[in-house]
Write an enzyme that holds these catalytic residues in place. Structure first.
Site, mmCIF file in Angstrom:
data_model
loop_
_atom_site.group_PDB
_atom_site.id
_atom_site.type_symbol
_atom_site.label_atom_id
_atom_site.label_comp_id
_atom_site.label_asym_id
_atom_site.label_seq_id
_atom_site.Cartn_x
_atom_site.Cartn_y
_atom_site.Cartn_z
ATOM 1 N N ASP A 289 0.858 -1.191 0.000
ATOM 2 C CA ASP A 289 0.000 0.000 0.000
ATOM 3 C C ASP A 289 0.892 1.238 0.000
ATOM 4 O OD1 ASP A 289 -2.306 1.806 0.433
ATOM 5 O OD2 ASP A 289 -3.337 -0.064 0.912
ATOM 6 N N HIS B 193 -2.611 3.401 -4.577
ATOM 7 C CA HIS B 193 -2.064 2.791 -3.353
ATOM 8 C C HIS B 193 -0.672 2.198 -3.576
ATOM 9 C CE1 HIS B 193 -5.593 3.175 -0.688
ATOM 10 N NE2 HIS B 193 -6.334 2.961 -1.762
ATOM 11 N N GLU C 113 -9.680 3.103 -5.421
ATOM 12 C CA GLU C 113 -9.279 4.465 -5.087
ATOM 13 C C GLU C 113 -8.046 4.941 -5.876
ATOM 14 O OE1 GLU C 113 -10.812 4.629 -0.483
ATOM 15 O OE2 GLU C 113 -8.796 3.862 -0.828
HETATM 16 C C1 TNX Z 1 -10.753 2.117 1.903
HETATM 17 S S1 TNX Z 1 -11.611 -0.515 0.988
HETATM 18 C C2 TNX Z 1 -9.687 1.402 1.413
HETATM 19 C C3 TNX Z 1 -8.523 1.142 2.275
HETATM 20 C C4 TNX Z 1 -8.669 1.790 3.619
HETATM 21 C C5 TNX Z 1 -10.078 1.615 4.110
HETATM 22 C C6 TNX Z 1 -10.327 2.140 5.476
HETATM 23 C C7 TNX Z 1 -10.542 -0.250 0.001
HETATM 24 C C8 TNX Z 1 -10.549 -1.133 -1.124
HETATM 25 N N1 TNX Z 1 -9.704 0.769 0.209
HETATM 26 O O1 TNX Z 1 -7.361 1.564 1.632
HETATM 27 O O2 TNX Z 1 -7.770 1.190 4.509
HETATM 28 O O3 TNX Z 1 -10.962 2.280 3.228
HETATM 29 O O4 TNX Z 1 -10.083 3.520 5.538
#
Ligand code: TNX
Length: 502
Positions: free
Chosen positions: A177, A231, A295
């Site tokens: 990440d 990420h 994301e």
């Molecule tokens: C979203 S869920 C994310 C994570 C975070 C989480 C909690 C997802 C696929 N991505 O990177 O850790 O929310 O904040």
């Protein structure tokens, strides 16, 4: 309804209690018919520390394990168990089913059977019964984020044991990440040299390979996740040329949230993805390989000449299409190597056709993906994110801020809700719990957050989730097992379940 008095978690599909008990003693031997040796060894491994029983394999053993491919009603993971006063018969169509049956036998013994050291003076007996037990969903998992906070492999093994106890069969490891990179890659040593430094460390290849075998012995598949194209800040800190602005120097991220630095879409970046995934496939034999996908802000691609050239060359509608373009290529690479690509879907419609999707935001995104033919794993944050606190109680130990997820909510969330039609529901492979670890620095805190909510998820995924009162009764008994294993339990003042804060 199967009886709740045995405290089995997850609850069995069908179970009839009979009179009498079968006693395991120093003379008890296991008759492992062909193909059942791994289950026999697991039974011995699990029972030996507390009972000290030798449980040798012998042709005249009274605990009989048998594989019969004709038992098609048991599917690939179900098992049948018959206990009488003079024999135990555990049968399944496939080895996985036997491993789940072993966990049932273990739970039928007194909770002291789960002790780490010898316990004297306990009669090791199980009640006579007949059960046929088949899971509702094939994918019953838990994701552990070891990128935000690293956990040593000893904890991963303990976590695997806890999954197996609950007949959960997938350990999804979130290995990379913005805040860390935990899997060594021979072709890119700086990934762990640089990306392994903050918040912990990195695994060795050997540790991961051993973990895969350890988990397989317990019926658990380790599914690795390498995040892309978002990420990836830890990777870009190690290798700036993989990003969109090769001259820029970045640090591994020390903040939380969505980071706008993402992977480049040039050939070096594609080579990187393929090389890393090639090494991942060497270590992890799992059918599914997770490549993230969530994301991914596209700001950088809008301002990178290289990315804009890629948009033009490939005839894409715009930089927003680059995420799908990259995922498509990565997915094809995995498919060509006999694996299945798996990714997070942000909206239900944002991953290539070849992908199995994890729907992490709303249930409706899972439904949208199911409608377009994607196999779906349900991971909706409002009920499966165990990093959220367990209640809004002022003394509740903290987790991810902003929301809370209580036990009844986890229990009541059906992975294939009743209002979906049969075709949509058939796309649902199952469900899993998520433990993101931005706010979870220690193993003890991780276990506190995970339990007992993981028990609820396991019960729903295995046997349907429509027996709340029965589940509560069974869980009360099951807590004695968790206590024996040293799993921290919630303070009794917090036990009253509360509704979500919003
Ligand atoms: C979203 S869920 C994310 C994570 C975070 C989480 C909690 C997802 C696929 N991505 O990177 O850790 O929310 O904040």
């Amino acid at each position: 309804m199967p009886p709740t008095s045995l405290g089995l978690v997850p609850g069995p599909l069908r179970l009839h209690l009979r009179r009498g008990r079968f006693t395991f003693d120093s003379a008890t031997a296991i008759r492992a018919t062909p193909g059942t040796e791994p289950a026999a060894l697991l039974l011995r491994t699990l029972l030996a520390p507390a009972t000290g029983l030798p449980l040798p394999l012998a042709d005249d053993g009274r605990v009989v394990l048998a594989l019969d491919p004709d038992l098609t009603g048991l599917g690939t993971q179900g098992y049948g168990l018959t206990v009488s006063e003079d024999a135990v018969l555990l049968r399944a169509a496939r080895p996985e089913g036997l491993l789940h049956g072993v966990q049932t036998l273990r739970q039928l013994l007194p909770p002291a059977a789960l002790s780490a050291g010898p316990v004297h003076g306990t009669p090791w007996s199980v009640p006579c019964l007949e059960t046929t037990d088949v899971p509702r969903f094939a994918w019953r998992g838990a994701m552990l984020d070891v990128a935000r906070h690293f956990q040593p492999v000893s904890f991963l093994r303990r976590f695997t044991d806890l999954l197996a106890l609950h007949k959960l069969n997938v350990l999804h490891l979130h290995l990379t990440d913005d805040q860390g990179w935990r899997m060594p890659v021979r072709a890119y040593p700086r990934l762990t040299e640089v990306g392994g430094l903050p918040h912990g460390g990195a695994y060795t290849r050997r540790e991961l390979t051993d973990l895969v075998a350890y988990a397989a012995d317990r019926g658990v598949t380790v599914v690795p996740e390498i995040e892309m194209p978002g990420h990836v800040r830890a990777a870009l800190a190690a290798y700036p040329h993989l990003g969109n602005f090769p001259d820029r120097r970045l640090e591994v991220w020390d903040r939380h949230g969505v980071c706008d630095t993402v992977l480049g879409v040039h050939d070096d970046a594609l080579d990187f993805c393929r090389t890393v995934l090639g090494e991942v496939m060497e270590v992890f034999p799992s059918e599914y390989i997770h490549v993230g996908g969530d994301e991914c802000p596209t700001d950088e691609w809008h301002s990178s000449p290289t990315a804009l050239r890629r948009v033009a060359d490939e005839g894409l509608a715009g930089p927003e299409a680059l995420r799908g373009w990259l995922m498509e290529r990565v997915g094809t690479f995995l498919t060509e190597h006999g694996r299945r690509p798996l990714g997070w879907t942000d909206h239900g419609d944002d991953l290539p056709e070849s992908f199995t999707v994890m729907a992490w935001r709303d249930q409706e995104h899972g439904l949208a993906a199911a409608r377009t033919g994607h196999p779906v794993i349900m991971a909706p944050h409002r009920s499966t994110y165990l990093d959220y606190p367990q209640s809004t109680h002022p003394q509740e130990p903290p987790g991810q801020p902003g929301f809370s997820v209580d036990l009844p909510t986890v229990y009541a969330t059906d992975p294939a809700p009743a209002h979906w039609d049969a075709k949509e529901s058939a796309q649902v492979l199952g469900t899993q719990a998520q433990l993101w670890t931005e706010y979870v620095p220690t193993a003890a805190h991780a276990e506190y957050l995970v339990f007992p909510r993981l028990c609820a998820l396991a019960d729903t995924a295995w046997s349907g989730g429509n027996d709340w009162d029965g589940f509560r009764t069974r869980l009360d008994h099951h807590r004695t097992r968790l206590d024996t294993l040293g799993v921290p339990s919630r303070p009794s003042t917090l036990h009253h379940p509360e509704r979500n804060s919003r």
